[in-house]
Motif scaffolding. Structure first.
Motif, mmCIF file in Angstrom:
data_model
loop_
_atom_site.group_PDB
_atom_site.id
_atom_site.type_symbol
_atom_site.label_atom_id
_atom_site.label_comp_id
_atom_site.label_asym_id
_atom_site.label_seq_id
_atom_site.Cartn_x
_atom_site.Cartn_y
_atom_site.Cartn_z
ATOM 1 N N HIS A 134 0.849 -1.190 0.000
ATOM 2 C CA HIS A 134 0.000 0.000 0.000
ATOM 3 C C HIS A 134 0.888 1.245 0.000
ATOM 4 O O HIS A 134 1.838 1.332 0.790
ATOM 5 N N GLU A 136 0.960 5.732 -0.414
ATOM 6 C CA GLU A 136 0.236 6.999 -0.407
ATOM 7 C C GLU A 136 0.914 7.947 -1.389
ATOM 8 O O GLU A 136 2.136 8.044 -1.428
ATOM 9 N N THR A 234 -8.030 6.635 -5.078
ATOM 10 C CA THR A 234 -7.815 5.739 -3.941
ATOM 11 C C THR A 234 -8.403 4.362 -4.263
ATOM 12 O O THR A 234 -9.547 4.257 -4.713
ATOM 13 N N ARG A 261 -3.434 4.925 -2.128
ATOM 14 C CA ARG A 261 -4.267 5.816 -1.331
ATOM 15 C C ARG A 261 -3.857 7.243 -1.665
ATOM 16 O O ARG A 261 -2.695 7.613 -1.528
#
Length: 374
Positions: A134, A136, A234, A261
């Motif tokens: 994951h 960002e 996202t 994200r």
């Protein structure tokens, strides 16, 4: 589930090899994960196209397919005419033939036709595991696209033993996880399933390499430069081919999937492919009209505010939104006006406002009844 590879590629059964290749290229471009980030249906369709092309582009495999067909359950079955194990993949036949411990149909077939012992030596290369990370990314980078560096931990081939698990001049030993068979058993109800051993990757043996403890793989952290396509949201997934876990026995490495994200932005927000923002204007600009400067995700733009603009009124800047991740243009930017009242600090300003009210009498509540009804 029976899979029709010709239908998957949109090709006729008597199509030539060049027609098969042309159909594959056309569909691969359309459904490639990099063109359809975050679209699981496109990703699954792409896998079907690849599987179909892998068989139909090989004349020998295509001949077998045309004669026998394929049964698909996440893996190909009957992929080669001389590979009987695949016809019974997943089933334990250990009790077949008087309980003599045969673990696969290949063992039984070998006894009948004198083809020798298959055992753990028949272990075939397996594909490395896919990994998921994951990440960002800033709002504007997600809209515009960018390149970034990430550090990912993955299993790679041991540099000392080159994936064999052993060192020069030293032998291998049976894998303690599966007893040297290369497979482990899983009982579900009355059916016993046989799956490749995770410890030895299905080889049935482990070596004595001190660097990888005989596994052939070592954990390493790798710095990767990743391209972020424009228009991501996202939940979008980015596929990095070949950057998952490595595999032993010469198998292909898995893929790395990055789940995105998007960080919030102080001024912009997003709805679909449209960009939303609230823009403060003065009473003078709202009443008299003005041409004002508006920030957009690609720089500044000019917006004409007509006279008599009301608080909360929305204006559209066409083509100033987010690019569609699936292609086909951009969204719009929707600008909602917020009229900011001035701070009155002196008596002269108050007199001007009273004079303005006398010259422009207005009761915005005149249509509201005593009980609040219209």
């Amino acid at each position: 589930m029976t899979q029709n590879y010709y239908e998957d590629l949109g090709a006729k059964r008597n199509a030539s090899q060049s027609e098969i290749k042309k159909a594959y290229r056309r569909l691969a471009r359309k459904y490639h994960p990099d063109v359809n980030p975050g679209d699981p249906s496109a990703e699954e369709r792409f896998k079907q196209i690849q599987e179909a092309y892998k068989v139909l582009s090989d004349p020998e495999k295509r001949k077998i397919y045309d004669r026998q067909g394929y049964s698909r359950d996440g893996q190909q079955a009957a992929a080669a005419e001389g590979d009987p194990d695949r016809w019974f993949a997943g089933f334990d036949l250990g009790n077949f033939g008087g309980g003599r411990g045969r673990s696969t149909f290949r063992d039984i077939f070998s006894d009948l036709f004198g083809r020798g012992n298959a055992g753990a030596s028949s272990a075939r290369p397996t594909r490395g595991q896919d990994l998921e990370y994951h990440i960002e990314i800033p709002f504007l980078d997600a809209i515009r696209g960018t390149q970034t560096r990430i550090r990912a931990s993955r299993r790679d081939v041991c540099s000392r033993c080159k994936g064999s698990g052993g060192t020069s001049g030293a032998g291998e030993r049976p894998c303690p996880g599966c007893g040297g068979t290369g497979r482990t058993q899983d009982v579900r109800g009355i059916i016993r399933f046989s799956t490749p051993c995770q410890q030895c990757e299905g080889s049935g043996k482990v070596g004595n390499c001190p660097q990888c403890s005989g596994r052939g793989l070592v954990q390493k952290v790798e710095s990767l430069r990743v391209r972020i396509p424009a228009g991501l949201k996202t939940g979008s997934r980015i596929r990095v081919p070949g950057k998952g876990d490595a595999a032993v026995l010469g198998g292909a490495p898995g893929d790395l999937f990055l789940v995105v994200r998007v960080q919030p932005h102080p001024f912009f927000s997003r709805k679909g492919d449209d960009i939303l923002c609230n823009l403060p204007v003065t009473v003078e600009e709202a009443v008299l009209g003005a041409e004002i400067e508006v920030p957009t995700v690609e720089g500044k733009a000019r917006l004409k505010i007509p006279s008599g603009t009301q608080n909360g009124q929305k204006f559209r800047l066409r083509g100033r939104g987010a690019p569609s991740a699936k292609g086909g243009g951009r969204g719009d930017q929707l600008v909602e006006v917020q009229v900011v009242l001035p701070t009155v600090k002196d008596e002269r300003s108050k007199e001007i406002l009273r004079e303005f009210a006398q010259l422009n009498p207005q009761n915005p509540r005149e249509k509201i009844g005593v009980d609040g009804s219209g």
